[in-house]
Design a protein around this motif. Structure first.
Motif, PDB file in Angstrom:
ATOM      1  N   GLY A 163     -46.497 -28.717   3.603  1.00  0.00           N
ATOM      2  CA  GLY A 163     -45.946 -27.945   2.498  1.00  0.00           C
ATOM      3  C   GLY A 163     -44.787 -27.047   2.879  1.00  0.00           C
ATOM      4  O   GLY A 163     -44.294 -26.284   2.037  1.00  0.00           O
ATOM      5  N   SER A 325     -43.462 -22.100  -4.386  1.00  0.00           N
ATOM      6  CA  SER A 325     -43.048 -23.502  -4.311  1.00  0.00           C
ATOM      7  C   SER A 325     -41.558 -23.635  -4.650  1.00  0.00           C
ATOM      8  O   SER A 325     -41.103 -23.153  -5.677  1.00  0.00           O
ATOM      9  CB  SER A 325     -43.875 -24.337  -5.279  1.00  0.00           C
ATOM     10  OG  SER A 325     -43.456 -25.682  -5.275  1.00  0.00           O
ATOM     11  N   ARG A 394     -40.475 -23.649   1.244  1.00  0.00           N
ATOM     12  CA  ARG A 394     -41.789 -24.064   0.774  1.00  0.00           C
ATOM     13  C   ARG A 394     -41.571 -25.216  -0.196  1.00  0.00           C
ATOM     14  O   ARG A 394     -40.960 -25.037  -1.250  1.00  0.00           O
ATOM     15  CB  ARG A 394     -42.512 -22.914   0.086  1.00  0.00           C
ATOM     16  CG  ARG A 394     -43.985 -23.226  -0.174  1.00  0.00           C
ATOM     17  CD  ARG A 394     -44.763 -22.005  -0.606  1.00  0.00           C
ATOM     18  NE  ARG A 394     -46.196 -22.261  -0.548  1.00  0.00           N
ATOM     19  CZ  ARG A 394     -47.133 -21.375  -0.834  1.00  0.00           C
ATOM     20  NH1 ARG A 394     -46.773 -20.143  -1.201  1.00  0.00           N
ATOM     21  NH2 ARG A 394     -48.415 -21.686  -0.740  1.00  0.00           N
ATOM     22  N   THR A 395     -42.034 -26.389   0.183  1.00  0.00           N
ATOM     23  CA  THR A 395     -41.690 -27.593  -0.565  1.00  0.00           C
ATOM     24  C   THR A 395     -42.510 -27.707  -1.843  1.00  0.00           C
ATOM     25  O   THR A 395     -43.719 -27.437  -1.856  1.00  0.00           O
ATOM     26  CB  THR A 395     -41.928 -28.842   0.285  1.00  0.00           C
ATOM     27  OG1 THR A 395     -43.282 -28.848   0.749  1.00  0.00           O
ATOM     28  CG2 THR A 395     -41.008 -28.863   1.490  1.00  0.00           C
ATOM     29  N   ARG A 397     -44.654 -29.615  -4.629  1.00  0.00           N
ATOM     30  CA  ARG A 397     -45.724 -30.588  -4.392  1.00  0.00           C
ATOM     31  C   ARG A 397     -45.238 -32.031  -4.488  1.00  0.00           C
ATOM     32  O   ARG A 397     -45.785 -32.933  -3.864  1.00  0.00           O
ATOM     33  CB  ARG A 397     -46.877 -30.366  -5.378  1.00  0.00           C
ATOM     34  CG  ARG A 397     -47.624 -29.061  -5.129  1.00  0.00           C
ATOM     35  CD  ARG A 397     -48.816 -28.924  -6.067  1.00  0.00           C
ATOM     36  NE  ARG A 397     -49.564 -27.705  -5.805  1.00  0.00           N
ATOM     37  CZ  ARG A 397     -49.265 -26.519  -6.297  1.00  0.00           C
ATOM     38  NH1 ARG A 397     -48.218 -26.396  -7.105  1.00  0.00           N
ATOM     39  NH2 ARG A 397     -49.991 -25.473  -6.004  1.00  0.00           N
ATOM     40  N   ARG A 398     -44.188 -32.283  -5.293  1.00  0.00           N
ATOM     41  CA  ARG A 398     -43.724 -33.651  -5.463  1.00  0.00           C
ATOM     42  C   ARG A 398     -43.012 -34.180  -4.221  1.00  0.00           C
ATOM     43  O   ARG A 398     -42.762 -35.371  -4.081  1.00  0.00           O
ATOM     44  CB  ARG A 398     -42.771 -33.738  -6.657  1.00  0.00           C
ATOM     45  CG  ARG A 398     -41.465 -32.976  -6.467  1.00  0.00           C
ATOM     46  CD  ARG A 398     -40.560 -33.098  -7.673  1.00  0.00           C
ATOM     47  NE  ARG A 398     -39.287 -32.408  -7.500  1.00  0.00           N
ATOM     48  CZ  ARG A 398     -39.097 -31.127  -7.725  1.00  0.00           C
ATOM     49  NH1 ARG A 398     -40.124 -30.381  -8.148  1.00  0.00           N
ATOM     50  NH2 ARG A 398     -37.906 -30.567  -7.534  1.00  0.00           N
ATOM     51  N   PRO A 401     -44.063 -33.058   2.363  1.00  0.00           N
ATOM     52  CA  PRO A 401     -43.952 -31.855   3.169  1.00  0.00           C
ATOM     53  C   PRO A 401     -43.818 -32.186   4.648  1.00  0.00           C
ATOM     54  O   PRO A 401     -44.104 -33.280   5.092  1.00  0.00           O
ATOM     55  CB  PRO A 401     -45.238 -31.098   2.871  1.00  0.00           C
ATOM     56  CG  PRO A 401     -46.227 -32.179   2.574  1.00  0.00           C
ATOM     57  CD  PRO A 401     -45.459 -33.265   1.874  1.00  0.00           C
TER      58      PRO A 401
END
Length: 410
Positions: A163, A325, A394-395, A397-398, A401
């Motif tokens: 992530g 995110s 901070r990546t 969720r799609r 990571p």
């Protein structure tokens, strides 16, 4: 063969005799006064291979005229003094290290003696050039070793967490640098320490202090002792303890032991909780890192205390932020906004902020774009300062990571 000899003297019987001897020996000569030789230009008046000074000309004039011709010539001339029957005028020239000739001045003999001095001085210059070249090679090799040692103080790989994206760039202006960055695990791997720093000045001295400061900060942060009221715990108080102890201990050591060297360092030091995204940080007089939110808005994380190594018992404030995110933290040294093109124009903080706020493509993409833009700005100009950048994202969720390895300049 000597193509042009300047006989530097007021008109005298001896000077005229020398000119005739040189002409007979096939060595073109010109009689010029001390004032004339002080205005001589090799490009306009001809390149003299030999300066033959009357010993009655003051040594300071000899030196000034020689410097004048060297400054306008492609090679240094041979310098020789001559005198008439009064040898006392030669003494200051001999003490100054000049070669000399004395009467009688006869064709053939004069040529032989002057050519001997010319070849000996040329050989001496060649030997000095060889020695200088050898010393330069040795110096360059030592600098290369220093660069390799310094590279060992930078992380081979950056911590990876699901992530998160973490990447860095490091471009020294010289063989060794005063900039550095670091990223390392803390509190059993539940925290990540992030460092970007800039030691004042550049070169070997700054690099030595870089190694010292980096070692002090990392060691103190990782080996925070238990039982002193600041032991590491999971949570904001433990994170603050890491920063407070590491920064204060390093500052006090530098002030107590190295204040006379007049080196100091600006520093951004943060402790990240990858689980929550919480970041506690201290900014010791450093360029404000940029916290870019997912939708493009940003805020600057300004100084919370003075630079390290300036004042004893300095107070360093702590600040907290949270990365959500898609958020990105971008930290850098002043070599980025102060990078100059050939005309002396700065890259500027505004241009840098515009690139950070532009469409987000990830931490690696941000530093790639920043490198391309600053390289295009500098062009063929010499890099005047070290440049270091680090990006933490901070990546969403799609996205896939993961962290990225650190990248150093070639």
């Amino acid at each position: 063969m000597l193509d042009l000899t300047l006989v530097v003297s007021e008109p005298t019987t001896t000077a005229a005799s020398l000119c005739r001897c040189l002409e007979v020996d096939g060595m073109p000569a010109r009689l010029v006064s001390p004032d004339e030789v002080l205005q001589w230009s090799a490009a306009e008046d001809g390149m003299p291979d030999l300066l033959l000074f009357n010993a009655r000309v003051d040594v300071t004039v000899v030196r000034a005229a020689t410097r004048r011709i060297i400054s306008t010539a492609s090679r240094p001339p041979t310098v020789v003094a001559f005198t008439d029957d009064d040898l006392t005028f030669l003494e200051p020239h001999v003490l100054a290290g000049l070669d000399y000739i004395v009467p009688p001045y006869l064709p053939g003999q004069v040529r032989s003696r002057l050519l001997s001095h010319h070849y000996r001085q040329a050989l001496s210059r060649t030997a000095e050039e060889i020695q200088t070249a050898g010393e330069l090679l040795k110096y360059e090799r030592e600098l290369q070793i220093g660069r390799e040692i310094q590279a060992g103080f930078l992380p081979d790989a950056l911590p990876e967490r699901a992530g998160w994206q973490l990447t860095a760039r490091f471009h020294p202006a010289r063989e060794v640098a005063g900039d550095f960055y670091d990223a390392f695990e803390l509190c059993g791997g539940t925290r990540i320490g992030l460092l970007v720093a800039d030691v004042c000045d550049k070169g070997v001295g700054a690099a030595l202090f870089m190694a010292l400061i980096r070692t002090l900060l990392r060691h103190t942060a990782i080996h925070l002792p238990d039982g002193d009221g600041t032991a590491l715990t999971e949570g904001s108080h433990g994170d603050a303890a890491v920063l407070t102890r590491a920064v204060c201990a390093t500052n006090n050591y530098l002030v107590a032991n190295h204040l006379q060297q007049a080196y100091f360092a600006t520093l951004f030091f943060g402790v990240l909780d990858p689980e929550s995204g919480s970041l506690v940080y201290v900014n010791c007089g450093h360029n404000p890192p940029v916290l870019r939110r997912a939708r493009g808005a940003y805020r600057l994380l300004g100084p919370t205390g003075p630079a390290l190594g300036l004042l004893p018992d300095s107070v360093f404030g702590l600040r907290w932020v949270r990365l959500h995110s898609g958020d990105t933290l971008f930290a850098y040294t002043d070599g980025l906004p102060e990078a100059r093109d050939r005309a002396g124009r700065f890259f500027t903080t505004d241009l840098m902020l515009g690139l950070v706020a532009a469409r987000d493509g990830g931490a690696e993409d941000l530093l790639d774009r920043m490198e391309r833009e600053v390289s295009a700005h500098i062009g063929t100009a010499e890099r005047a300062d070290d440049l270091t950048m680090i990006a933490l994202r901070r990546t969403p969720r799609r996205e896939n990571p993961g962290g990225r390895a650190a990248r150093r300049a070639a």
